[in-house]
Design a protein around this motif. Structure first.
Motif, PDB file in Angstrom:
ATOM      1  N   PHE A 139      -2.337  14.313  10.317  1.00  0.00           N
ATOM      2  CA  PHE A 139      -1.529  12.967  10.518  1.00  0.00           C
ATOM      3  C   PHE A 139       0.135  13.841  10.674  1.00  0.00           C
ATOM      4  N   HIS A 140       0.891  12.963  11.518  1.00  0.00           N
ATOM      5  CA  HIS A 140       2.195  13.121  11.471  1.00  0.00           C
ATOM      6  C   HIS A 140       2.975  11.645  11.425  1.00  0.00           C
ATOM      7  N   ARG A 141       4.002  11.591  11.514  1.00  0.00           N
ATOM      8  CA  ARG A 141       4.951  10.372  11.115  1.00  0.00           C
ATOM      9  C   ARG A 141       4.301   9.253  11.971  1.00  0.00           C
ATOM     10  N   SER A 142       4.671   9.408  13.381  1.00  0.00           N
ATOM     11  CA  SER A 142       4.251   8.210  14.245  1.00  0.00           C
ATOM     12  C   SER A 142       2.543   8.003  14.241  1.00  0.00           C
ATOM     13  N   MET A 143       1.842   8.994  13.960  1.00  0.00           N
ATOM     14  CA  MET A 143       0.336   8.590  13.899  1.00  0.00           C
ATOM     15  C   MET A 143      -0.130   7.940  12.781  1.00  0.00           C
ATOM     16  N   LEU A 144       0.545   8.259  11.636  1.00  0.00           N
ATOM     17  CA  LEU A 144       0.492   7.136  10.330  1.00  0.00           C
ATOM     18  C   LEU A 144       0.863   5.931  10.593  1.00  0.00           C
ATOM     19  N   ARG A 145       1.954   5.684  11.294  1.00  0.00           N
ATOM     20  CA  ARG A 145       2.547   4.524  11.333  1.00  0.00           C
ATOM     21  C   ARG A 145       2.007   3.650  12.472  1.00  0.00           C
ATOM     22  N   ASP A 146       1.158   4.297  13.483  1.00  0.00           N
ATOM     23  CA  ASP A 146       0.364   3.697  14.242  1.00  0.00           C
ATOM     24  C   ASP A 146      -0.937   3.167  13.591  1.00  0.00           C
TER      25      ASP A 146
ATOM     26  N   ILE B  90      17.671  12.867   1.759  1.00  0.00           N
ATOM     27  CA  ILE B  90      17.523  13.120   3.272  1.00  0.00           C
ATOM     28  C   ILE B  90      16.129  13.224   3.601  1.00  0.00           C
ATOM     29  N   ASP B  91      15.646  12.483   4.727  1.00  0.00           N
ATOM     30  CA  ASP B  91      14.555  12.377   5.165  1.00  0.00           C
ATOM     31  C   ASP B  91      14.303  13.588   6.396  1.00  0.00           C
ATOM     32  N   TRP B  92      13.818  14.728   5.620  1.00  0.00           N
ATOM     33  CA  TRP B  92      13.702  15.899   6.528  1.00  0.00           C
ATOM     34  C   TRP B  92      12.571  15.498   7.760  1.00  0.00           C
ATOM     35  N   PRO B  93      12.478  15.777   8.769  1.00  0.00           N
ATOM     36  CA  PRO B  93      11.423  15.447   9.804  1.00  0.00           C
ATOM     37  C   PRO B  93      10.295  16.426   9.572  1.00  0.00           C
ATOM     38  N   PHE B  94      10.742  17.686   8.984  1.00  0.00           N
ATOM     39  CA  PHE B  94       9.834  18.800   8.870  1.00  0.00           C
ATOM     40  C   PHE B  94       9.092  18.851   7.451  1.00  0.00           C
ATOM     41  N   GLY B  95       9.213  17.906   6.608  1.00  0.00           N
ATOM     42  CA  GLY B  95       8.934  17.989   5.299  1.00  0.00           C
ATOM     43  C   GLY B  95       7.470  17.970   5.059  1.00  0.00           C
ATOM     44  N   ASN B  96       7.242  18.479   4.068  1.00  0.00           N
ATOM     45  CA  ASN B  96       5.452  18.896   3.774  1.00  0.00           C
ATOM     46  C   ASN B  96       4.651  17.784   3.871  1.00  0.00           C
ATOM     47  N   LEU B  97       5.190  16.756   2.911  1.00  0.00           N
ATOM     48  CA  LEU B  97       4.234  15.312   2.750  1.00  0.00           C
ATOM     49  C   LEU B  97       4.807  14.134   3.468  1.00  0.00           C
ATOM     50  N   LEU B  98       3.905  13.501   4.049  1.00  0.00           N
ATOM     51  CA  LEU B  98       4.715  12.031   4.322  1.00  0.00           C
ATOM     52  C   LEU B  98       4.374  10.933   3.253  1.00  0.00           C
TER      53      LEU B  98
ATOM     54  N   GLY C  63      -2.523  -3.989  10.806  1.00  0.00           N
ATOM     55  CA  GLY C  63      -1.952  -5.152  10.604  1.00  0.00           C
ATOM     56  C   GLY C  63      -0.714  -5.097   9.241  1.00  0.00           C
ATOM     57  N   PHE C  64      -0.809  -3.872   9.055  1.00  0.00           N
ATOM     58  CA  PHE C  64       0.304  -3.707   8.075  1.00  0.00           C
ATOM     59  C   PHE C  64       1.857  -3.672   8.602  1.00  0.00           C
ATOM     60  N   GLU C  65       2.703  -4.142   7.871  1.00  0.00           N
ATOM     61  CA  GLU C  65       3.983  -3.875   8.156  1.00  0.00           C
ATOM     62  C   GLU C  65       4.791  -2.737   7.543  1.00  0.00           C
ATOM     63  N   ILE C  66       5.425  -1.760   8.076  1.00  0.00           N
ATOM     64  CA  ILE C  66       5.985  -0.608   7.548  1.00  0.00           C
ATOM     65  C   ILE C  66       7.313  -0.841   6.893  1.00  0.00           C
ATOM     66  N   GLN C  67       7.307  -0.302   5.422  1.00  0.00           N
ATOM     67  CA  GLN C  67       8.604  -0.607   4.608  1.00  0.00           C
ATOM     68  C   GLN C  67       9.340   0.572   4.704  1.00  0.00           C
ATOM     69  N   THR C  68       8.395   1.831   3.983  1.00  0.00           N
ATOM     70  CA  THR C  68       9.164   3.157   4.075  1.00  0.00           C
ATOM     71  C   THR C  68       7.891   4.004   4.899  1.00  0.00           C
ATOM     72  N   LEU C  69       8.638   4.963   5.581  1.00  0.00           N
ATOM     73  CA  LEU C  69       7.945   5.995   6.090  1.00  0.00           C
ATOM     74  C   LEU C  69       8.979   7.222   6.303  1.00  0.00           C
TER      75      LEU C  69
ATOM     76  N   LEU D  31       0.834  -1.400  -0.060  1.00  0.00           N
ATOM     77  CA  LEU D  31       0.006  -0.004  -0.058  1.00  0.00           C
ATOM     78  C   LEU D  31       1.059   1.243  -0.050  1.00  0.00           C
ATOM     79  N   LEU D  32       0.457   2.241  -0.829  1.00  0.00           N
ATOM     80  CA  LEU D  32       1.210   3.467  -1.103  1.00  0.00           C
ATOM     81  C   LEU D  32       0.379   4.668  -0.178  1.00  0.00           C
ATOM     82  N   VAL D  33       0.681   5.218   0.596  1.00  0.00           N
ATOM     83  CA  VAL D  33      -0.137   6.446   1.126  1.00  0.00           C
ATOM     84  C   VAL D  33       0.645   7.703   1.247  1.00  0.00           C
ATOM     85  N   THR D  34      -0.004   8.867   1.066  1.00  0.00           N
ATOM     86  CA  THR D  34       0.628  10.088   1.174  1.00  0.00           C
ATOM     87  C   THR D  34      -0.193  11.008   1.802  1.00  0.00           C
ATOM     88  N   THR D  35       0.090  12.120   2.693  1.00  0.00           N
ATOM     89  CA  THR D  35      -0.748  12.841   3.494  1.00  0.00           C
ATOM     90  C   THR D  35       0.253  13.865   4.011  1.00  0.00           C
ATOM     91  N   PRO D  36      -0.422  15.304   4.156  1.00  0.00           N
ATOM     92  CA  PRO D  36       0.410  16.404   4.754  1.00  0.00           C
ATOM     93  C   PRO D  36       0.960  15.987   6.168  1.00  0.00           C
TER      94      PRO D  36
END
Length: 313
Positions: free
Chosen positions: A246-253, A293-301, A259-265, A210-215
Motif C-alpha cells: 500500500f501507498h497513500r493513494s492506493m489506501l485512499r482508493d 509534520i505529515d512526512w510523505p516518506f513515513g514508514n507507516l500509513l 464507500g468510506f469517507e476519509i477523515q485522516t490519511l 475505521l482505523l487502519v494502519t499499514t506500511p
C-alpha cells in the motif's frame, strides 16, 4: 560506533518480527484453514527480477494472481508476541508498539458508549487499551494461542476475545461504532482487502469509523524491507509475509471504493522509533514533532475513515 551498531541490530530485530494479519495466525497455527491450501504463486525463471532482490520492484507490485484467498504467513506467531514486544522487546520495537497504543489519544479516541471491533487482535494489547476507555470490545483472531493468551491476560468485563475469521463471524449489520485494523491488510491479497473493507462498512453503524494502519511502500519502508530481505538471516517479508504493497493513494482508493469517507490519511513512525535506540526521551520529543509534520516518506500509513450517514449514502 557502538551506538550505531546497536541501532542497526535493533532495527533488524524490529523489522524481522512477524506482524498480525487478517486471520491473526500462521498456517501452522490457524484452526480455521480451508480443506485445501490456496494455489501457490511461483515465479518463472524467465520472468522479471523478483521484488525480493530488486528495490525498485518493491513499490506497487501486485501479487502474481490476486484471486486466491490467503490464509496465513509461512511463519509461526507466538500467542504472546505483541504483549512481549511491548514490554520486553528492544527499544525500537517497544517504541513502535507503544506508538500504536497512542493512536487512540491522538486520532481515534473511543467513547465509553462505543462498541468496537478489533480485527487481528493478536495477544490483545490494543483491544485491552480500547476497553480501558470504557468501550465494549470484540477482538477476533485466527491464532488459537493468541486468543487463549489475550483471554487470560486481559480478562475484563468489557472485552470479549473470539477465535475466528471476519467473514466466518455472523456479525449483524450496523452493530459496531468503531473498528480497528492494525497492520493487517498488507498480509492478504487486494481482493481480500476490498472484501474486508466492504464487510466493515456493512457492520459499522452510519457515522461509525475505521482505523487502519499499514506500511507505506512509497516511503522509507521499501528500502528497509529490501535490505532486510537481502541481508538478514530471517523469514523474508516481501511475498512471504507482505503481499499487498500500500501507498497513500492506493489506501485512499480502497477505502473510498468501499464507500468510506476519509477523515485522516497520513504517515507516522518515521524517525522516532529508531532514535529510541539512542535516547528514549529524544525519541518522544521527536515523535511529538512528527505528529505535526505529515512526512510523505513515513514508514507507516494511518487512516481514519467514516461510514457515511444514511442521508449521505
Amino acid at each position: 560506533m557502538r551506538q550505531l551498531s546497536q541501532l542497526l541490530v535493533e532495527t533488524l530485530k524490529l523489522i524481522r518480527e512477524p506482524r498480525r494479519h487478517l486471520y491473526g495466525a500462521s498456517r501452522a497455527h490457524s484452526t480455521l484453514r480451508p480443506p485445501s491450501p490456496p494455489p501457490s504463486r511461483k515465479r518463472s525463471r524467465s520472468s522479471s527480477p523478483s521484488p525480493r532482490n530488486d528495490y525498485n520492484a518493491l513499490v506497487d507490485v501486485p501479487p502474481a494472481d490476486p484471486s486466491p484467498r490467503r490464509y496465513g504467513d509461512d511463519i509461526a506467531i507466538p500467542g504472546d508476541y505483541q504483549h512481549r514486544a511491548l514490554l520486553e522487546g528492544p527499544s525500537i520495537q517497544r517504541f513502535w508498539h507503544q506508538s500504536k497504543l497512542e493512536l487512540l489519544d491522538w486520532l481515534f479516541t473511543p467513547e465509553p458508549t462505543d462498541v468496537v471491533l478489533d480485527i487481528g487482535c493478536g495477544s490483545g494489547v490494543f483491544a485491552n487499551q480500547l476497553a480501558s476507555y470504557g468501550a465494549d470490545v470484540l477482538a477476533i483472531d485466527g491464532n488459537a494461542d493468541a486468543v487463549a493468551y489475550a483471554s487470560e491476560t486481559f480478562a475484563r468485563d468489557r472485552l470479549e476475545v473470539r477465535l475466528g475469521l471476519l467473514d466466518e463471524l455472523d456479525l449483524p449489520e450496523s452493530s459496531f461504532d468503531r473498528a480497528t485494523c492494525l497492520e493487517v491488510v498488507e498480509h492478504v491479497y487486494p481482493e481480500q482487502v476490498r472484501a474486508l473493507f466492504a464487510q466493515l462498512r456493512r457492520i459499522l453503524r452510519p457515522g461509525g469509523s475505521l482505523l487502519v494502519t499499514t506500511p507505506n511502500y512509497r516511503g522509507v519502508w521499501p528500502l528497509v524491507e529490501w535490505a532486510s530481505d537481502r541481508f538478514a538471516r530471517a523469514a523474508k517479508m516481501d511475498a512471504d509475509q507482505h503481499v499487498t504493497h500500500f501507498h497513500r493513494s492506493m489506501l485512499r482508493d480502497f477505502l473510498t471504493d468501499a464507500g468510506f469517507e476519509i477523515q485522516t490519511l497520513r504517515t507516522y513512525c518515521t524517525f522516532s522509533p529508531f532514535v529510541s535506540a539512542l535516547s528514549w526521551p529524544a525519541a518522544r520529543r521527536l515523535d511529538l514533532i512528527e505528529r505535526r509534520i505529515d512526512w510523505p516518506f513515513g514508514n507507516l500509513l494511518v487512516a481514519v475513515a467514516r461510514n457515511p450517514s444514511q442521508e449521505a449514502r
